[in-house]
Write an enzyme that holds these catalytic residues in place. Structure first.
Site, PDB file in Angstrom:
ATOM      1  N   ARG A  27       0.837  -1.196  -0.067  1.00 37.18           N
ATOM      2  CA  ARG A  27      -0.172   0.038   0.037  1.00 37.18           C
ATOM      3  C   ARG A  27       0.901   1.250   0.146  1.00 37.18           C
ATOM      4  NH1 ARG A  27      -5.684  -0.977   1.803  1.00 37.18           N
ATOM      5  NH2 ARG A  27      -6.216  -2.908   0.562  1.00 37.18           N
ATOM      6  N   ARG A  31      -3.370   6.251   0.109  1.00 36.79           N
ATOM      7  CA  ARG A  31      -3.977   7.450   1.026  1.00 36.79           C
ATOM      8  C   ARG A  31      -2.806   7.926   1.948  1.00 36.79           C
ATOM      9  NH1 ARG A  31      -9.532   4.692   2.841  1.00 36.79           N
ATOM     10  NH2 ARG A  31      -7.776   3.050   2.888  1.00 36.79           N
ATOM     11  N   ARG A  40      -6.728  11.506  -6.982  1.00 41.02           N
ATOM     12  CA  ARG A  40      -7.729  10.468  -6.828  1.00 41.02           C
ATOM     13  C   ARG A  40      -9.202  11.144  -6.742  1.00 41.02           C
ATOM     14  NH1 ARG A  40     -10.689   7.520  -6.276  1.00 41.02           N
ATOM     15  NH2 ARG A  40     -10.717   6.267  -4.333  1.00 41.02           N
ATOM     16  N   ASP A  76      -6.258  -3.650  -7.539  1.00 38.68           N
ATOM     17  CA  ASP A  76      -6.910  -4.230  -6.553  1.00 38.68           C
ATOM     18  C   ASP A  76      -7.343  -5.884  -6.564  1.00 38.68           C
ATOM     19  OD1 ASP A  76      -8.226  -3.112  -3.704  1.00 38.68           O
ATOM     20  OD2 ASP A  76      -9.485  -4.656  -4.583  1.00 38.68           O
ATOM     21  N   TYR A 151     -14.568 -12.531   0.585  1.00 39.90           N
ATOM     22  CA  TYR A 151     -15.438 -11.339   0.002  1.00 39.90           C
ATOM     23  C   TYR A 151     -16.706 -11.924  -0.657  1.00 39.90           C
ATOM     24  CZ  TYR A 151     -11.717  -8.265   1.543  1.00 39.90           C
ATOM     25  OH  TYR A 151     -10.901  -7.482   2.481  1.00 39.90           O
TER      26      TYR A 151
END
Ligand code: CP3
Length: 344
Positions: A27, A31, A40, A76, A151
């Site tokens: 990552r 962010r 973004r 992702d 998921y």
């Protein structure tokens, strides 16, 4: 273009001596970087991934800023399942959310094989853009069958994986069909990234640590092994990572990767013994430690390096992804410190 085969990252993956220990951060794109937040804006991360110029720039941002030894593709783990039409989105602050969760045999046909040139041309274009300009290796990745299955079945991030485990243990034939299709999707996804120019791949089985060793070995390992075996002919290093896998590290190593990632809970030297010294190791600074004052960060970084004691085959990383509230200047200092402390 530099000969990437001689780069510290790829040399370390092969357990060869290096001029300095390579560093990258899971990552690293994202962010924690103000330049990422600015670029973004709002909207789904999947839209950004579908826009090659944007995904290329976001991948490059941390490479320029931190001087890391590898780039990791901005993508992702849900990209291939979205690409074959299994309705999924990534909700900010939550994670992947599935409109109609996987519930039975009738849902298997929603997971058809991936045809990369038709289904994910934007990913291939991003990879090609990147390898044209990068001076460090590009790491491609996929979600491992178990983590993606969790998921699809739960419909959203879960703490207990209760539905997933109920299906795994209660409907083993259905579970096998599901996880086998997910292995094929992951394999198609990473093979396409390597064929477009990625130098190495990582399989993220982030949530496998929720399983007992017996569950992992019987119901999950064969599918992950299928992904690693299916990459063998490409000759690129394969990295295998999960969180909370202390009890699973020996089995993780058996699944066939060249390098195994460990989280921060396991002392990295003990983890390496469990993995086997014939494989490389990646990790394992606690991501939360990066929020402490610098002297404490430095102490933790030195602790990891001292345990490694100069053995070839270490790739420095965090034990999981960069936390969004991390001060990025700390990450740059970590790269400098590791490079300095391990200089040959
Ligand atoms: O590591 C990198 O820098 C490459 C980029 C990357 C992303 N996702 C981009 C992303 C990687 C390697 C992933 C993998 C991924 N995605 C995993 C496995 C790694 C891990 O964390 O264990 C998992 C479980 C996912 C699923 C996912 N996607 C989650 C749980 C989230 C967080 C949701 C949130 O908003 O808190 C995402 C979203 C996501 N993927 C973001 C990024 C940069 C943040 C959201 C955004 O920028 O909109």
């Amino acid at each position: 273009m530099p000969d990437l085969q001689d780069s510290p990252f790829l040399r370390a993956c092969r357990q060869e001596p290096v001029p300095h220990t390579p560093v990258w951060f899971m990552r690293q794109a994202g962010r924690s970087l103000p330049e990422y937040r600015e670029l973004r804006g709002t909207g789904s991360i999947l839209d950004a991934i579908h826009t090659p110029d944007l995904a290329t720039e976001i991948t490059l941002q941390p490479v320029r800023r931190h001087g890391v030894d590898a780039a990791v593709l901005f993508s992702d783990i849900v990209v291939p399942i979205q690409a074959v039409g299994f309705g999924v989105d990534v909700v900010p602050g939550t994670g992947p959310v599935v409109e109609e969760p996987f519930a039975g045999a009738g849902d298997l046909e929603r997971l058809r094989p991936l045809e990369p040139e038709q289904d994910i041309p934007y990913v291939l274009e991003t990879v090609r853009n990147l390898v044209d300009v990068l001076e460090v290796p590009l790491l491609g990745f996929a979600g491992a069958p178990f983590t993606v299955a969790s998921y699809l079945i739960e419909g959203r991030p879960s703490r207990t994986y209760a539905k997933t485990k109920a299906m795994m243990l209660g409907e083993p034939a259905l579970w096998h069909d599901l996880i086998d299709r997910l292995a094929d999707l992951a394999l198609g996804f990473v093979r396409a990234q390597v064929e477009a120019g990625a130098s190495a791949i990582q399989l993220f089985d982030s949530w496998a640590g929720a399983l007992t060793p017996e569950q992992y070995e019987a119901h999950v390992l064969p599918a992950s092994r299928k992904v690693f075996d299916g990459l063998a002919d490409l000759g690129v290093p394969r990295v295998h990572f999960g969180v909370g896998t202390g009890e699973l590290l020996g089995l993780f190593a058996d699944a066939g990767a060249d390098v195994v990632g460990v989280d921060w809970r396991v002392p990295i030297d003990a983890g390496w013994e469990r993995i086997g010294l014939d494989k490389g190791i990646q990790g394992n600074l606690d991501p939360a430690a990066c929020l402490a004052p610098w002297p404490a960060v430095e102490h933790e970084v030195r602790g990891v390096l001292n345990r490694i004691a100069g053995r070839p085959g270490h790739i420095f990383n965090l034990g999981h992804g960069v936390l969004p509230e991390t001060d990025p200047t700390v990450l740059t200092r970590i790269v400098e410190l590791v490079h300095e402390r391990t200089a040959a």
